[in-house]
Design a protein around this motif. Structure first.
Motif, PDB file in Angstrom:
ATOM      1  N   PRO A 157       0.703  -1.155   0.124  1.00 26.61           N
ATOM      2  CA  PRO A 157      -0.020   0.031   0.144  1.00 26.61           C
ATOM      3  C   PRO A 157       1.083   1.078   0.032  1.00 26.61           C
ATOM      4  N   LYS A 158       0.566   2.164  -0.898  1.00 26.04           N
ATOM      5  CA  LYS A 158       1.245   3.425  -1.078  1.00 26.04           C
ATOM      6  C   LYS A 158       0.869   4.228   0.240  1.00 26.04           C
ATOM      7  N   THR A 159       1.888   4.994   0.859  1.00 26.66           N
ATOM      8  CA  THR A 159       1.438   6.172   1.921  1.00 26.66           C
ATOM      9  C   THR A 159       1.319   7.245   1.275  1.00 26.66           C
ATOM     10  N   LEU A 160       0.111   7.898   1.426  1.00 26.52           N
ATOM     11  CA  LEU A 160      -0.430   9.349   0.823  1.00 26.52           C
ATOM     12  C   LEU A 160       0.216  10.219   1.794  1.00 26.52           C
ATOM     13  N   SER A 161       0.601  11.229   1.120  1.00 24.43           N
ATOM     14  CA  SER A 161       1.096  12.637   1.799  1.00 24.43           C
ATOM     15  C   SER A 161      -0.449  13.365   2.248  1.00 24.43           C
ATOM     16  N   LYS A 162      -0.224  14.166   2.938  1.00 19.86           N
ATOM     17  CA  LYS A 162      -1.372  14.971   3.617  1.00 19.86           C
ATOM     18  C   LYS A 162      -1.918  15.699   2.183  1.00 19.86           C
ATOM     19  N   HIS A 163      -1.310  16.159   1.420  1.00 17.18           N
ATOM     20  CA  HIS A 163      -1.975  16.657   0.382  1.00 17.18           C
ATOM     21  C   HIS A 163      -2.873  15.529  -0.546  1.00 17.18           C
ATOM     22  N   GLU A 164      -2.168  14.609  -0.979  1.00 17.99           N
ATOM     23  CA  GLU A 164      -2.847  13.596  -1.649  1.00 17.99           C
ATOM     24  C   GLU A 164      -3.992  12.978  -1.000  1.00 17.99           C
TER      25      GLU A 164
END
Length: 164
Positions: A157-164
């Motif tokens: 699973p990709k870790t999303l940034s706060k922006h994403e």
């Protein structure tokens, strides 16, 4: 069902709070707890310790399906609730993706992401029968294996940034 190889892979990816799924209800199989002379059933938190419940490998390997408890794994699920929403799932960043066979066609059902902070549950749009088109799941579970579910994109699973 889940294989030993899949179970190890999910745990290596940090999906340590996996839950067995009941074939008839498609919901987590709760564990029994005894408190103040009564029986309680829970799958999220142990009522005595307030910590997330961990199921044994044996419980998971013997289950009809396996899901992931999202909040304790610091995950969210982008859920395609309506059939037509599957067409838009490619707009989201690549990650662990769960598909589902519907009328002989494989639809993208859900994309699972790691997050660094708590995220709210959200619903977007109207779809088939005026239901939700895409839903952001955060404090529930997502089914990974079982029935007509398939792992469409088997990646960490990709870790999303706060922006994403």
């Amino acid at each position: 069902m889940i294989t030993e190889k899949q179970l190890k892979q999910f745990k290596d990816w940090g999906l340590e709070y996996l839950v067995p799924i009941d074939k008839n209800t498609k919901k987590p199989i709760p564990k029994k707890f005894y408190s103040n002379g009564k029986t309680e059933h829970h799958w999220k938190l142990d009522p005595q310790t307030e910590k997330p419940i961990k199921y044994s490998d044996e419980e998971l390997l013997n289950a009809w399906g396996v899901g992931v408890s999202l909040a304790p794994c610091r995950m969210i699920g982008v859920d395609a609730d309506a059939i037509e929403s599957s067409d838009y799932m490619s707009e989201f960043p690549e990650t662990l993706t769960i598909g589902k066979k519907v009328n002989g066609k494989t639809l993208i059902r859900q994309k699972l992401y790691k997050v660094d902070e708590d995220v709210q549950h959200l619903n977007f749009g109207k779809g088939t029968d005026e239901g939700t088109v895409i839903e952001l799941l955060s404090h529930t579970q997502s089914v990974l294996t079982g029935g007509n579910r398939i792992i469409y994109n088997n990646v960490q699973p990709k870790t999303l940034s706060k922006h994403e």
